[in-house]
Design a protein around this motif. Structure first.
Motif, PDB file in Angstrom:
ATOM      1  N   LYS A   1       0.826  -1.213   0.000  1.00 33.81           N
ATOM      2  CA  LYS A   1       0.000   0.000   0.000  1.00 33.81           C
ATOM      3  C   LYS A   1       0.859   1.261   0.000  1.00 33.81           C
ATOM      4  CE  LYS A   1      -3.150   0.054   3.134  1.00 33.81           C
ATOM      5  NZ  LYS A   1      -3.884  -0.175   4.415  1.00 33.81           N
ATOM      6  N   GLY A   2       2.179   1.094  -0.140  1.00 34.88           N
ATOM      7  CA  GLY A   2       3.067   2.233  -0.188  1.00 34.88           C
ATOM      8  C   GLY A   2       3.468   2.771   1.166  1.00 34.88           C
ATOM      9  N   LYS A   3       3.277   1.967   2.218  1.00 37.45           N
ATOM     10  CA  LYS A   3       3.612   2.417   3.574  1.00 37.45           C
ATOM     11  C   LYS A   3       4.805   1.625   4.113  1.00 37.45           C
ATOM     12  CE  LYS A   3      -1.222   3.502   4.677  1.00 37.45           C
ATOM     13  NZ  LYS A   3      -2.347   3.231   5.623  1.00 37.45           N
ATOM     14  N   TRP A   4       5.755   2.341   4.709  1.00 37.84           N
ATOM     15  CA  TRP A   4       6.929   1.687   5.319  1.00 37.84           C
ATOM     16  C   TRP A   4       6.703   1.667   6.829  1.00 37.84           C
ATOM     17  CZ3 TRP A   4      10.619  -0.992   2.991  1.00 37.84           C
ATOM     18  CH2 TRP A   4      11.741  -1.370   3.740  1.00 37.84           C
ATOM     19  N   VAL A   5       6.127   0.541   7.317  1.00 39.69           N
ATOM     20  CA  VAL A   5       5.739   0.424   8.727  1.00 39.69           C
ATOM     21  C   VAL A   5       6.666  -0.562   9.423  1.00 39.69           C
ATOM     22  CG1 VAL A   5       3.900  -0.200  10.337  1.00 39.69           C
ATOM     23  CG2 VAL A   5       3.334   0.965   8.190  1.00 39.69           C
ATOM     24  N   ASN A   6       7.280  -0.148  10.500  1.00 34.10           N
ATOM     25  CA  ASN A   6       8.098  -1.081  11.275  1.00 34.10           C
ATOM     26  C   ASN A   6       7.815  -0.997  12.770  1.00 34.10           C
ATOM     27  OD1 ASN A   6       9.407   1.326  11.855  1.00 34.10           O
ATOM     28  ND2 ASN A   6      11.053   0.923  10.371  1.00 34.10           N
ATOM     29  N   GLU A   7       6.661  -0.457  13.108  1.00 29.88           N
ATOM     30  CA  GLU A   7       6.190  -0.479  14.487  1.00 29.88           C
ATOM     31  C   GLU A   7       4.808  -1.121  14.498  1.00 29.88           C
ATOM     32  OE1 GLU A   7       6.254   3.404  16.182  1.00 29.88           O
ATOM     33  OE2 GLU A   7       8.439   3.606  16.045  1.00 29.88           O
ATOM     34  N   PHE A   8       4.620  -2.091  15.419  1.00 25.26           N
ATOM     35  CA  PHE A   8       3.383  -2.863  15.432  1.00 25.26           C
ATOM     36  C   PHE A   8       2.843  -2.992  16.853  1.00 25.26           C
ATOM     37  CE2 PHE A   8       5.959  -4.189  11.840  1.00 25.26           C
ATOM     38  CZ  PHE A   8       5.067  -4.064  10.787  1.00 25.26           C
ATOM     39  N   ALA A   9       1.601  -3.454  16.953  1.00 26.02           N
ATOM     40  CA  ALA A   9       0.916  -3.523  18.246  1.00 26.02           C
ATOM     41  C   ALA A   9       1.615  -4.439  19.236  1.00 26.02           C
ATOM     42  CB  ALA A   9      -0.535  -3.976  18.042  1.00 26.02           C
ATOM     43  N   ASN A  10       2.360  -5.427  18.727  1.00 22.71           N
ATOM     44  CA  ASN A  10       2.994  -6.404  19.622  1.00 22.71           C
ATOM     45  C   ASN A  10       4.473  -6.110  19.872  1.00 22.71           C
ATOM     46  OD1 ASN A  10       4.005  -7.030  17.117  1.00 22.71           O
ATOM     47  ND2 ASN A  10       3.697  -9.239  17.291  1.00 22.71           N
TER      48      ASN A  10
END
Length: 349
Positions: A154-163
């Motif tokens: 989706k074009g997002k660079w995510v490296n922080e998550f709920a867990n």
């Protein structure tokens, strides 16, 4: 002479069932009569019939036209997903055995078979694929593999998550197994190879046999399984007694850092209670390959959650496991006929 009726479907051909039937260790010559049950639909459409028969049983779907008359003189009946209804069993005057080349038996009227003392043999035709997939879901959910991929696409660079505050390696976790059948034993074998501590709860498991099979597992009670495990993987059958077994009372036993994996049956879990627990982060996450409604509704609450991994009931879907399952059934039946006992004999308890 032995008369065998086989019923093919969209996933397992009647021709393969016929070949397997001719290799049974029964009185020769072997006469095989073939029937079809929704064999002409696509695999995608056939999933609707699967859900229908798994949910409603063999008495609420159509049976192959003409099969009742043939069953009157049949000695053996081999099916995959096709219904084995009470009416079919009642018309089978000399039936010696029913064989189904899948693990679930929701499509067979077991009570009718019990009343006529007709043994039922089944096989876990996709045990290896589902065991592999179960391990895959453990990694995907605990390490955010699917979520990271989804965001990048989706074009997002995510490296922080709920867990994030719970993330660790699988070897640092305790994995709890609910139910110790063919699939879950293969899951245990894989976890043992990775030096993962395994807890298990099963009413029917034999500790000595598990040890003899080379499986390292600590048997615990039901409450301990959920309270001490970092990951709980469900592998039990659905019965009237264990529907909604995993409800809010059970989920509340779990650690806030724990995960729930389900590649078995959706009815084992109370859907509302699971969604509530995930929404409120009472557990770290869940991974599901089976759903209460398939395909899942586009407005389903599960699709709004950030702490679930969802797959479209593909755990056992490999190119070879299901189509070749009649040969597993052949081997299981021959073993039963030779020895008079079998792990694949359905219990009438």
């Amino acid at each position: 002479m032995s008369k065998v009726i086989v019923v093919g479907d969209a996933l397992v051909s009647s021709s393969t069932l016929e070949k397997a039937a001719h290799q049974l260790s029964i009185e020769k010559p072997i006469e095989v009569t073939k029937y079809e049950w929704n064999s002409n639909v696509s695999k995608h459409e056939f999933r609707r019939y699967i859900k229908l028969i798994e949910t409603n049983g063999p008495e609420n779907v159509d049976i192959p036209q003409g099969i009742l008359e043939d069953l009157q003189t049949a000695d053996y009946l081999l099916v995959h997903y096709a219904p084995v209804s009470k009416e079919m069993i009642e018309n089978a005057a000399q039936l010696k055995l029913v064989g189904t080349c899948r693990g679930g038996i929701e499509h067979v009227n077991i009570q009718a078979c019990k009343e006529k003392e007709i043994p039922v043999i089944h096989v876990i035709r996709n045990a290896e694929p589902v065991a592999d997939f179960t391990i895959g879901l453990m990694y995907a959910e605990t390490r955010n593999i699917a979520r990271a991929h989804h965001n990048i696409m989706k074009g997002k660079w995510v490296n922080e998550f709920a867990n994030d505050s719970y993330k660790t390696t699988l070897s640092n976790m305790k994995v709890g197994i609910l139910g110790l059948g063919n699939i879950s034993k293969l899951v245990v074998k894989r976890l043992n190879a990775m030096d993962v501590e395994v807890l298990a709860y099963s009413k029917h498991a034999n500790a000595a046999q598990l040890k003899s099979d080379g499986l390292k597992v600590s048997m615990v009670d039901f409450e301990t399984l959920f309270s001490e495990s970092d990951i709980v993987s469900l592998h039990a059958r659905v019965t009237p007694k264990n529907m909604n077994l995993v409800n809010k009372n059970v989920i509340n036993l779990m650690k806030p850092s724990s995960y729930l994996i389900n590649t078995a049956r959706p009815e084992l879990i109370n859907r509302k209670d699971l969604i509530d627990a995930l929404q409120n982060h009472r557990i770290a996450g869940a991974a599901l390959d089976v759903f209460w409604e398939e395909p899942i509704d586009s407005n389903d609450e599960l699709l709004k959650l950030e702490n679930v991994t969802l797959t479209s009931h593909i755990g056992g879907d490999t190119v070879d496991a299901i189509p070749n399952s009649p040969y597993l059934l052949r081997d299981a039946i021959n073993d039963y006929l030779k020895n008079g006992v079998s792990d694949m004999l359905v219990s009438f308890r």
